[in-house]
Design a protein around this motif. Structure first.
Motif, PDB file in Angstrom:
ATOM      1  N   LYS A   1       0.796  -1.224   0.000  1.00 28.15           N
ATOM      2  CA  LYS A   1       0.000   0.000   0.000  1.00 28.15           C
ATOM      3  C   LYS A   1       0.831   1.279   0.000  1.00 28.15           C
ATOM      4  CE  LYS A   1      -3.952  -2.261   0.558  1.00 28.15           C
ATOM      5  NZ  LYS A   1      -5.055  -2.211  -0.438  1.00 28.15           N
ATOM      6  N   ALA A   2       2.078   1.239   0.488  1.00 29.31           N
ATOM      7  CA  ALA A   2       2.851   2.467   0.701  1.00 29.31           C
ATOM      8  C   ALA A   2       4.161   2.420  -0.083  1.00 29.31           C
ATOM      9  CB  ALA A   2       3.131   2.636   2.193  1.00 29.31           C
ATOM     10  N   PRO A   3       4.740   3.608  -0.340  1.00 29.57           N
ATOM     11  CA  PRO A   3       6.022   3.670  -1.080  1.00 29.57           C
ATOM     12  C   PRO A   3       7.207   3.314  -0.188  1.00 29.57           C
ATOM     13  CG  PRO A   3       5.288   5.881  -0.510  1.00 29.57           C
ATOM     14  CD  PRO A   3       4.192   4.960  -0.085  1.00 29.57           C
ATOM     15  N   VAL A   4       7.343   2.043   0.119  1.00 32.77           N
ATOM     16  CA  VAL A   4       8.408   1.571   1.003  1.00 32.77           C
ATOM     17  C   VAL A   4       9.667   1.338   0.180  1.00 32.77           C
ATOM     18  CG1 VAL A   4       9.129  -0.258   2.564  1.00 32.77           C
ATOM     19  CG2 VAL A   4       6.743   0.511   2.548  1.00 32.77           C
ATOM     20  N   GLY A   5      10.812   1.831   0.722  1.00 37.27           N
ATOM     21  CA  GLY A   5      12.083   1.594   0.053  1.00 37.27           C
ATOM     22  C   GLY A   5      12.564   0.179   0.324  1.00 37.27           C
ATOM     23  N   ARG A   6      12.891  -0.091   1.577  1.00 36.48           N
ATOM     24  CA  ARG A   6      13.314  -1.423   1.989  1.00 36.48           C
ATOM     25  C   ARG A   6      12.562  -1.822   3.263  1.00 36.48           C
ATOM     26  NH1 ARG A   6      19.789  -0.862   1.872  1.00 36.48           N
ATOM     27  NH2 ARG A   6      19.191   1.229   2.574  1.00 36.48           N
ATOM     28  N   ALA A   7      12.341  -3.122   3.407  1.00 28.46           N
ATOM     29  CA  ALA A   7      11.638  -3.633   4.589  1.00 28.46           C
ATOM     30  C   ALA A   7      12.436  -4.780   5.195  1.00 28.46           C
ATOM     31  CB  ALA A   7      10.236  -4.100   4.226  1.00 28.46           C
ATOM     32  N   ILE A   8      12.634  -4.709   6.488  1.00 26.47           N
ATOM     33  CA  ILE A   8      13.315  -5.783   7.231  1.00 26.47           C
ATOM     34  C   ILE A   8      12.242  -6.503   8.047  1.00 26.47           C
ATOM     35  CG2 ILE A   8      15.093  -6.340   8.916  1.00 26.47           C
ATOM     36  CD1 ILE A   8      16.364  -3.598   8.201  1.00 26.47           C
ATOM     37  N   ILE A   9      12.089  -7.803   7.804  1.00 21.27           N
ATOM     38  CA  ILE A   9      11.013  -8.566   8.435  1.00 21.27           C
ATOM     39  C   ILE A   9      11.622  -9.735   9.203  1.00 21.27           C
ATOM     40  CG2 ILE A   9       8.986 -10.003   8.001  1.00 21.27           C
ATOM     41  CD1 ILE A   9       8.458  -8.249   5.544  1.00 21.27           C
ATOM     42  N   ILE A  10      11.255  -9.855  10.490  1.00 21.88           N
ATOM     43  CA  ILE A  10      11.787 -10.920  11.355  1.00 21.88           C
ATOM     44  C   ILE A  10      10.617 -11.637  12.030  1.00 21.88           C
ATOM     45  CG2 ILE A  10      13.239 -11.444  13.356  1.00 21.88           C
ATOM     46  CD1 ILE A  10      14.818  -8.923  12.765  1.00 21.88           C
ATOM     47  N   ASP A  11      10.629 -12.969  11.993  1.00 21.54           N
ATOM     48  CA  ASP A  11       9.627 -13.795  12.694  1.00 21.54           C
ATOM     49  C   ASP A  11       8.213 -13.315  12.413  1.00 21.54           C
ATOM     50  OD1 ASP A  11      11.682 -15.226  13.787  1.00 21.54           O
ATOM     51  OD2 ASP A  11      11.724 -14.082  15.654  1.00 21.54           O
TER      52      ASP A  11
END
Length: 636
Positions: A542-552
């Motif tokens: 939905k949003a203009p995200v550059g980078r996303a760090i996802i854990i668990d």
């Protein structure tokens, strides 16, 4: 005193005839008067002769008692206090009486009225009987609620019926519900008592107990205990002085909780201390005032039904008949404060000082350590505060191990067994672990923030990294990670306004708008852990995200399909909240929450355990709300 008769005397052809004098004196009306008249009529004609006398001088009193123990005398043994005057009509110049050491006995005037506050309690009802057999015949008993139980009614009816059968025991008992905590109520009580006769004494037995450690105490409960003891006693003292009532007895039943101290009873101890100061003030003014510090009483009263073993505290429960027997002496004391308790017999234990200390704990708890599971804590078994205080003092005095009373109750049976065999270092490690864990938890602020975002580190330059809120709603578990990142870290808070949001879609929309306000140009970096990772996945769409760090990441499918149960979420929340707690505490909380029927009670139990562990140092204003918000995740 009843004693066995020796059979040897009957070899001399003597007879033994028992006469129940009390049956004649008390149950046969008019017998005493007829006997008195008959005796006086026949004293002068030789029919009635004086019995044999063995007379001793006053200074030979000890010799007289020793002679009596031999059993060789016939008749009476008499001690002559002073010589009789030859001139029986002399009004002056009489022979002075020898001074002797005597024991004073308590006596209550049958024509006077005696006020007993809390007189319908267990001790009060026993106390009335004792006073009655020492002469008292008129009583005013105060009670907040009046006669309520069948036992109270039975006792009062029995006192009344005794007076019907035996006129000399005719007793008047009035139950008053006037509030002695007020001046008007006290004046009315004294006025009602004076209608029965002049007031001879006041005995203050009333009390209300609200025992708990100070950190768990409330102002209302603390004040209730103090007022129940002090206000009535203060009013009775003040108004009896104003009315110039000459009291033979002005007595308060205090407690060793005041003189010796007892954990959880600071309010009760303080209240009794106030009453004791009133007694001291009355003594200084030449009035009667006596405070009796009782130990635990076993037959009646507030401790009668409790199964406590006070061996560790060096006292045991005292029987009520023993209390009344001792009170005969205490009421004649010239001191303003006296104390009465029964000390426990301490067995002499062999072995090391560690084994002696632990064996006292086994005795106090009344358990067999061989059959008791090692994981149970002393608090779960039911260790009383009084015992915990002595164990706490013993650990600090002998081993310099400093722990709180709550920490004592979290010690397990297994730890005590290890300590018994000399593993003192493990107990010291436990104390240090508790201290460290408490310090960490007290740094966490369980408060739902009002601001939309918060800085999580002190870095001011570089591309910001935005942390989405974890399942527990605050960033305490992620602060360590944020401090190690060499760029600004900003946490996107879960605020109170978000509690009204009904779906994950609305929550995602909220954070999309928040990020747009913080980074209008877009292309921002986000970080999500567990539930925050699920929000991050939604933001990627939905949003203009550059980078996303996802854990668990928490699975949305698992949420939708109810694969994550309430118990599973409780376990997850507890692991987040209690990660800094000692393993012993975690295991205990798990056992306690398993017994609760629903999620709210489980959450409340976790919160109460944390508050009890940390005390007032814990910033816990929104602790329960944060727990409830965690469950909104599953509902949404």
């Amino acid at each position: 005193m009843n004693k066995q008769l020796g059979m040897f005397s009957f070899l001399r052809d003597i007879s033994f005839i028992g006469v129940s004098v009390d049956q004649k004196l008390y149950l046969k009306r008019g017998f005493i008067r007829r006997f008195f008249t008959w005796m006086h009529e026949n004293c002068n004609n030789g029919m009635i002769k004086p019995i044999n006398l063995n007379v001793f001088k006053a200074e030979e009193a000890e010799k007289a008692f020793r002679f009596m123990t031999t059993g060789k005398h016939i008749g009476k043994i008499v001690i002559r206090i002073r010589d009789e005057e030859s001139n029986r009509i002399a009004k002056s110049g009489f022979t002075s009486t020898k001074k002797l050491m005597v024991t004073r006995k308590t006596y209550f005037n049958p024509n006077k009225t005696y006020i007993i506050t809390g007189g319908l309690g267990g001790f009060g009802l026993e106390f009335i009987h004792w006073m009655m057999f020492l002469g008292a015949r008129r009583f005013v008993l105060t009670s907040r609620h009046g006669v309520r139980t069948a036992y109270q009614k039975f006792i009062l009816e029995r006192l009344s019926s005794l007076g019907v059968k035996l006129k000399q025991f005719d007793t008047k008992v009035v139950v008053s519900t006037h509030d002695c905590n007020t001046t008007e109520g006290t004046k009315q009580l004294l006025a009602d008592a004076q209608e029965l006769g002049p007031i001879g004494g006041v005995f203050h037995l009333a009390l209300v107990l609200n025992d708990c450690l100070l950190e768990n105490q409330t102002i209302d409960k603390f004040q209730e205990t103090i007022d129940s003891k002090t206000k009535a006693f203060e009013n009775l003292d003040k108004i009896s002085r104003e009315l110039s009532i000459d009291l033979d007895y002005f007595v308060v039943f205090s407690s060793v909780a005041c003189g010796k101290g007892n954990a959880g009873q600071s309010n009760y101890g303080f209240a009794n201390s106030v009453c004791e100061h009133i007694c001291e003030s009355r003594r200084r003014d030449g009035l009667h005032g006596l405070a009796i510090q009782w130990g635990p009483i076993g037959d009646v009263g507030v401790l009668a039904e409790s199964e406590i073993n006070t061996s560790l505290a060096a006292v045991v429960k005292q029987r009520v008949n023993s209390c009344l027997e001792v009170m005969d002496k205490l009421l004649q004391s010239d001191n303003s404060i006296v104390s009465c308790l029964v000390r426990a017999k301490r067995s002499v234990l062999s072995g090391t000082k560690e084994s002696k200390l632990v064996n006292q704990v086994w005795v106090a708890l009344g358990i067999d350590p061989k059959t008791t599971p090692n994981h149970l804590t002393l608090g779960e078994i039911g260790m009383e505060s009084m015992f915990a205080v002595e164990l706490q003092q013993g650990l600090e005095r002998e081993y310099d191990i400093k722990v709180t009373l709550n920490d004592i109750k979290n010690i397990t049976i297994g730890m005590m067994k290890d300590f018994e065999v000399g593993k003192v270092d493990e107990m010291k490690s436990f104390a240090e672990e508790i201290k460290s864990c408490r310090a960490k938890l007290c740094k966490v602020k369980f408060i739902i923030p009002s601001d939309a975002s918060i800085k999580l580190n002190n870095v001011t330059t570089g591309r910001p990294l935005y942390f989405l809120p974890p399942l527990e709603g605050i960033f305490a578990s992620l602060e360590g990670l944020a401090e190690k990142i060499d760029r600004p870290v900003i946490g996107l808070n879960w605020t109170k306004e978000m509690e009204k949001m009904g779906s994950l879609k609305e929550i995602t929309k909220y954070y999309t708008q928040l990020l747009k306000a913080l980074e209008p140009k877009g292309d921002y970096d986000i970080f999500g852990h567990f539930y925050g990772a699920l929000i991050a996945m939604k933001l990627l769409k939905k949003a203009p995200v550059g980078r996303a760090i996802i854990i668990d990441m928490l699975s949305e499918i698992a949420l939708d399909d109810d694969m994550i149960t309430d118990d599973y979420l409780v376990e997850i929340i507890m692991s987040f909240i209690s990660k800094d707690l000692p393993a012993v505490m975690k295991a205990k909380i798990r056992r306690d929450t398993m017994s609760k029927p629903d999620v709210p009670s489980k959450m409340e139990k976790i919160a109460s355990e944390l508050k009890e562990f940390c005390g007032k140092s814990l910033v816990s204003r929104d602790l329960i709300s944060l727990h409830e918000n965690s469950f909104l995740v599953k509902i949404n």
